[in-house]
Design a protein around this motif. Structure first.
Motif, PDB file in Angstrom:
ATOM      1  N   LEU A 129      -2.393  62.182  48.683  1.00  0.00           N
ATOM      2  CA  LEU A 129      -2.012  62.563  47.321  1.00  0.00           C
ATOM      3  C   LEU A 129      -0.784  63.480  47.313  1.00  0.00           C
ATOM      4  O   LEU A 129       0.051  63.400  46.414  1.00  0.00           O
ATOM      5  CB  LEU A 129      -3.191  63.247  46.619  1.00  0.00           C
ATOM      6  N   ALA A 130      -0.693  64.347  48.315  1.00  0.00           N
ATOM      7  CA  ALA A 130       0.463  65.250  48.406  1.00  0.00           C
ATOM      8  C   ALA A 130       1.754  64.444  48.561  1.00  0.00           C
ATOM      9  O   ALA A 130       2.797  64.801  47.994  1.00  0.00           O
ATOM     10  CB  ALA A 130       0.291  66.217  49.565  1.00  0.00           C
TER      11      ALA A 130
ATOM     12  N   ALA B 112     -16.661  54.321  43.712  1.00  0.00           N
ATOM     13  CA  ALA B 112     -17.546  54.246  44.873  1.00  0.00           C
ATOM     14  C   ALA B 112     -16.745  54.346  46.162  1.00  0.00           C
ATOM     15  O   ALA B 112     -15.634  53.847  46.262  1.00  0.00           O
ATOM     16  CB  ALA B 112     -18.340  52.943  44.844  1.00  0.00           C
ATOM     17  N   LYS B 113     -17.329  55.023  47.144  1.00  0.00           N
ATOM     18  CA  LYS B 113     -16.749  55.060  48.480  1.00  0.00           C
ATOM     19  C   LYS B 113     -17.181  53.808  49.250  1.00  0.00           C
ATOM     20  O   LYS B 113     -18.293  53.330  49.043  1.00  0.00           O
ATOM     21  CB  LYS B 113     -17.216  56.315  49.217  1.00  0.00           C
ATOM     22  N   PRO B 114     -16.346  53.277  50.137  1.00  0.00           N
ATOM     23  CA  PRO B 114     -15.008  53.750  50.495  1.00  0.00           C
ATOM     24  C   PRO B 114     -14.014  53.537  49.340  1.00  0.00           C
ATOM     25  O   PRO B 114     -14.014  52.481  48.717  1.00  0.00           O
ATOM     26  CB  PRO B 114     -14.642  52.888  51.709  1.00  0.00           C
ATOM     27  N   VAL B 115     -13.200  54.541  49.100  1.00  0.00           N
ATOM     28  CA  VAL B 115     -12.303  54.529  47.957  1.00  0.00           C
ATOM     29  C   VAL B 115     -11.098  53.630  48.218  1.00  0.00           C
ATOM     30  O   VAL B 115     -10.483  53.696  49.281  1.00  0.00           O
ATOM     31  CB  VAL B 115     -11.825  55.968  47.644  1.00  0.00           C
ATOM     32  N   ASN B 116     -10.793  52.778  47.243  1.00  0.00           N
ATOM     33  CA  ASN B 116      -9.558  51.979  47.289  1.00  0.00           C
ATOM     34  C   ASN B 116      -8.417  52.885  46.816  1.00  0.00           C
ATOM     35  O   ASN B 116      -8.393  53.295  45.661  1.00  0.00           O
ATOM     36  CB  ASN B 116      -9.691  50.765  46.366  1.00  0.00           C
ATOM     37  N   PRO B 117      -7.453  53.236  47.693  1.00  0.00           N
ATOM     38  CA  PRO B 117      -6.420  54.211  47.344  1.00  0.00           C
ATOM     39  C   PRO B 117      -5.619  53.854  46.089  1.00  0.00           C
ATOM     40  O   PRO B 117      -5.395  54.704  45.225  1.00  0.00           O
ATOM     41  CB  PRO B 117      -5.520  54.241  48.585  1.00  0.00           C
ATOM     42  N   ASP B 118      -5.197  52.575  45.994  1.00  0.00           N
ATOM     43  CA  ASP B 118      -4.394  52.168  44.834  1.00  0.00           C
ATOM     44  C   ASP B 118      -5.206  52.269  43.540  1.00  0.00           C
ATOM     45  O   ASP B 118      -4.702  52.689  42.501  1.00  0.00           O
ATOM     46  CB  ASP B 118      -3.887  50.735  45.017  1.00  0.00           C
TER      47      ASP B 118
END
Length: 460
Positions: free
Chosen positions: A21-22, A101-107
């Motif tokens: 995120l940074a 829900a995890k695992p999180v889809n980054p996009d």
């Protein structure tokens, strides 16, 4: 720079998410417990909170409850490996913006973060408009100014999380600050007047009157009087002067519900008033200038009515500078339990009950029902069941027969015929309530293939 607080006891995951995120321009901090999150939120201001549901000391629900009690308005996205519907509904009721829900889809997560931040900014604008409106009404009251129909009922609603619901509210936020005439098109029970009030509250006219007229309930001979008013003695029964809807809404918003029911003669009068921005009371020769923002609603196909000759094309173009299509409840299938739980809270308050929720069979019945009456039918079904329920949970015994008897066959989808491929994809997305993973399963393809086809056909 937007500040994000990550609350997760998985140190490795939190570090990876923080770094990711940074790199996308956010100022990110992370903590590993609810207690640490409270300390961080009490000390500093954050634009958004990403919180795991299961934490070592308490859970994400406890954090949401604490934030609500402290008046901390930062949107919250809850992350969990335990993606249970009841927890999702409960967290959203307590103020969570979304649930992943995890695992999180980054996009997907980045998209939800941006949507939450944009919605938060829009909400602040709405709140400022509301405060301004309340201040102006208070000033009028202090000066002894008598209101006509300038009050708007407090909005008691929850926004859906499905793609269809998100798009609707995004369009509302875009058009509300403008002065465009809006046509709200949708089936009965989808909440057209609620959206009209949202548009008014998000506009520069928020402190002015909002006047709603049900065009289907106006007798033909009284239509001119209802819209433009009349003077005493202008016709039999006109015992006093009357202010019409246009004059009452001056400076604010005029909402015409079921505009397709207007007679052709009334349409001509309405068009003239909208073009000239002046009206004349029945029986009077004096013209009165009016400044209104028009929002109309219909469950009819007005373009088909134009072809039939029952609706004027010039009036249609005048009222239709921007169209909002209200999604039907079956198009927001993923939101059904969210709305049901919201209506349950309302029914508990109104009926003095303390029903906790719905049992598994009731949940299944609610989600498979087609809901031809949309949100209105769902609200009535939940309220009736709340009244009848004697235990902690609503069961199928308390739900109306038309809900429990609804057992439609599972929809069939196939991409074998290329000519119907786009339509099949759209149907699958609708059946899955906008959930792309579920739609891919219905189509018998993987998620990546579905995304490629969505891009190919330009499907949002």
């Amino acid at each position: 720079m937007e500040r994000i607080l990550i609350v997760d006891d998985d140190i490795t995951f939190a570090l990876m998410l923080r770094t990711w995120l940074a790199k996308r321009g956010f100022d990110v901090e992370s903590v590993g417990s609810v207690a640490a999150a409270r300390t961080a939120l009490a000390k500093g201001s954050y634009s958004l909170v990403l919180s795991d549901m299961r934490l070592p000391d308490e859970d994400g629900i406890a954090l949401l409850q604490w934030m609500s009690g402290e008046g901390i308005a930062a949107p919250v996205i809850v992350m969990t490996s335990y993606a249970e519907i009841q927890n999702a509904v409960r967290s959203m009721k307590l103020g969570a913006r979304d649930y992943v829900a995890k695992p999180v889809n980054p996009d997907e997560l980045l998209k939800k973060i941006r949507e939450a931040l944009e919605a938060s900014a829009a909400s602040e604008s709405f709140e400022l408009a509301e405060r301004s409106a309340r201040g102006e009404r208070t000033e009028k009251a202090e000066k002894g100014v008598r209101g006509t129909r300038d009050s708007v009922e407090p909005l008691n609603y929850i926004e859906g999380r499905s793609d269809a619901a998100r798009q609707l509210y995004e369009y509302v936020r875009l058009v509300a600050p403008t002065n465009m005439s809006v046509l709200v098109n949708g089936a009965s029970g989808t909440g057209k007047e609620h959206v009209a009030q949202l548009i008014h509250r998000g506009s520069k006219r928020a402190g002015k009157p909002f006047v709603a007229v049900d065009c289907g309930a106006i007798p033909r001979e009284l239509a001119a009087s209802e819209f433009f008013g009349h003077v005493k003695g202008s016709f039999t029964g006109a015992l006093t002067d009357k202010v019409g809807a246009f004059e009452a809404a001056n400076g604010g918003t005029l909402f015409l519900d079921e505009v397709g029911n207007l007679t052709y003669e009334t349409q001509v009068q309405l068009l003239r008033a909208l073009q000239e921005r002046r009206i004349r009371r029945v029986g009077s020769t004096r013209e009165i200038p009016v400044d209104i923002r028009l929002v109309t609603a219909t469950n009819e196909n007005l373009e088909a009515a134009i072809v039939r000759g029952s609706f004027r094309a010039d009036l249609f173009h005048r009222i239709n500078e921007f169209t909002l299509r209200m999604p039907e409840l079956r198009e927001m299938r993923g939101d059904i339990l969210l709305f049901a739980d919201f209506f349950l809270d309302q029914a508990n308050r109104e009926l003095g009950k303390h029903i906790v929720g719905f049992d598994a069979e009731a949940v299944a019945a609610l989600t498979r029902c087609e809901w031809p009456g949309n949100l209105r039918q769902l609200k009535n079904a939940v309220k009736s069941a709340t009244l009848l329920a004697s235990g902690d949970y609503i069961t199928c015994r308390e739900l109306p027969a038309e809900v429990t008897a609804a057992t439609p066959a599972a929809p069939s989808f196939s991409l074998r015929d290329p000519a119907s491929e786009e339509e099949q994809i759209r149907r699958a997305l609708s059946a899955a309530g906008g959930n792309k993973s579920q739609a891919a399963k219905l189509l018998g393809i993987d998620r990546k293939t579905l995304y490629n086809k969505l891009h190919l056909y330009g499907i949002e």
